[in-house]
Design an enzyme around this catalytic site. Structure first.
Site, PDB file in Angstrom:
ATOM      1  CD  GLU A   1      -2.277   1.910   1.079  1.00 17.57           C
ATOM      2  OE1 GLU A   1      -2.007   2.550   0.025  1.00 17.57           O
ATOM      3  OE2 GLU A   1      -2.531   2.444   2.119  1.00 17.57           O
TER       4      GLU A   1
ATOM      5  CB  CYS B   1      -1.491   7.177   1.007  1.00 18.76           C
ATOM      6  SG  CYS B   1      -2.749   6.222   1.850  1.00 18.76           S
TER       7      CYS B   1
END
Ligand code: NAD
Length: 477
Positions: free
Chosen positions: A249, A283
């Site tokens: 991720e 993110c």
């Protein structure tokens, strides 16, 4: 008060064998507030043995019994949300309300994965002979090594931890050295809920040393990492070399497409919250705002007004909306990206003045426009409170800019046209696309990227599969 953090191995909190520690700073003033134990190889060996014996026991527990412990841990975490928020704000900097919200979101994740434990179904495959039964089982992959960052000290861990233990795996987490105490609180909730020895283990130390030791180690069967693309590529290569299952991720550079038929007020309200949440250290934070030309000035003006309302300061103060950056390196990075864009001809629309704040890593909410494509911030993840506004004329131009980068984590769009919304769902190269609202990162929906943003999903019905192997058993009677 801020607690020091030890290693958690075999349900025991302990100092590193070497007694070494790493200082923890409060990013709102740069002061040292405590320390965290720094593991060496000897501590990792102990954690590996603990994870191995924890796995042997836990993987044999019924899914219902595992889910029971998870639900109890969720209840304990909910009860401690206020206390944990204070710890998290001191070490991470985000406002108390966001820290509390993160803790309660983790409760939601644990409860959802407890349900997933009870829904790990196999298959019976029709056989070619009547005396044969073809069975497909889903079995836990084995002990997991997970590496998690500081931006969400609880939520980056809880998705990996919950999926792993729901599946019947044990786990060693290399937690964030900048924000160790709130991560430790998550583990305490599971210990207090009665999770058996060795199922969950938490270590801190020198990140590269720990990953280089744990990833190739034969006890470890699965790797999960959240962090930058550069580090993710290294860890994925190492995992590949040793045939380990892997979830990555990584970073993003989210485009936001704003069409002239959009509800601009709604877009501004939602996007200002999403951009400046956690000082932009998210993110999936929106970064490149691509705005249809005839509403460009109007959107930018409204966005500037929204940014000017954001109160910046120490996250412990009640009315603060945005805290500091995590550390000096992150602070430097945003300053350098902004200076570089301005030197290359970008227009400074707005920058909040933070000169009156105490010594800490504060960056004012910043909006740039007309940024040249070769500016670093158009290509590198700012991971800070920096928004870039660019006009577009045609749908194709907006899509082409949205897809220009190697990142593909999150994307956003605002339009009232169903036709445009449907087309975007096909055309944007992304792991997640939210249109007209911020509906990402809930436990029940996929969470993950494509291209350089990584692979695998940490939410939705696929998430637990990353911690399971498929075993086929065919029996003739
Ligand atoms: P980084 O990649 O150096 O660190 C991110 C995390 O990875 C940290 O917790 C760090 O301890 C860990 N890490 C670093 N090197 C490692 C290694 N060799 N082995 C194992 N773990 C390792 O990034 P940073 O400087 O802390 O943060 C800046 C960048 O990281 C951002 O620009 C962003 O791209 C990325 N990041 C992404 C997320 C996310 O949510 N995807 C979170 C934090 C940071």
């Amino acid at each position: 008060m801020y607690p020091n953090t030890q290693l958690l191995i075999n349900n025991q909190w302990k100092d590193a064998q070497s007694k070494q520690t790493i200082a923890v700073l409060n990013p709102a003033n740069g002061q040292e507030i405590g320390h965290v134990a720094k593991a060496s190889i000897a501590d990792l060996d102990e954690a590996l043995l603990a994870a191995q014996s924890g796995y042997k026991l836990w993987s044999k527990w019924s899914a219902y019994k595992r889910a029971g412990i998870m639900r109890k841990a969720a209840t304990i975490l909910r009860e401690r949300a206020d206390l944990i928020a204070e710890i998290m704000t001191q070490e991470q900097g985000k406002p108390l309300v966001q820290a509390r919200g993160e803790t309660l979101a983790a409760v939601d994740v644990i409860e959802w994965f407890a349900g997933e434990a009870q829904r790990v179904y196999g298959q019976i495959v029709p056989a070619r002979q009547t005396n044969v039964i073809n069975q497909v089982f889903k079995v836990p992959v084995g002990p997991v090594a997970a590496f998690t960052p500081w931006n969400f000290p609880i939520n980056q861990v809880v998705r990996k931890l919950s999926a792993a233990i729901a599946a019947g795996c044990s786990i060693i987490v290399k937690g964030p050295e900048d924000t160790p105490a709130s991560t430790a609180e998550l583990f305490k909730a599971f210990i207090d809920a009665g999770i058996p020895d060795g199922v969950i283990n938490l270590v801190f130390g020198e990140p590269a040393e720990i990953s280089e030791y744990l990833i190739p180690h034969p006890i470890i069967r699965k790797i999960s990492f959240t962090g930058s693309t550069a580090v993710g590529k290294k860890l994925a290569s190492l995992a590949g070399l040793h045939m380990k299952k892997c979830t990555m991720e990584l970073g993003g550079h989210a485009p936001v497409l704003i069409f002239n038929d959009a509800d601009l007020d709604k877009a501004v309200e939602q996007l200002a919250a999403a951009k400046f949440r956690n000082s932009g250290q998210v993110c999936i934070a929106p970064t490149r705002f691509l705005i249809e030309k005839n509403v460009f000035d109007s959107f930018v003006e409204k966005f500037k007004q929204a940014a000017a309302k954001i109160k910046i300061g120490n996250g412990l103060d009640a009315d603060v909306d945005m805290g500091p950056m995590i550390h000096q390196r992150a602070w430097n990075n945003v300053q350098k990206l902004t200076e570089d864009a301005l030197n290359k001809g970008a227009n400074l629309v707005y920058q909040a003045d933070v000169s009156n704040l105490e010594k800490g890593y504060f960056v004012g909410a910043t909006i740039l426009s007309q940024v040249p494509l070769d500016a670093r911030c158009m290509n590198e993840e700012p991971f800070g409170p920096l928004a870039i506004c660019q006009p577009f004329e045609r749908y194709e131009d907006a899509v082409s800019e949205a897809n220009r980068l190697a990142y593909g984590l999150a994307a956003y769009a605002y339009t009232t046209s169903q036709h445009t919304a449907t087309a975007l769902g096909q055309d944007i190269e992304t792991g997640m696309l939210a249109i007209n609202h911020l509906g990402l990162a809930l436990p029940e929906v996929p969470f993950g990227g494509v291209k350089d943003s990584g692979y695998g999903t940490e939410g939705g019905s696929e998430a637990i599969q990353a911690y399971l192997d498929t075993r086929f058993v065919t029996v003739a009677t």
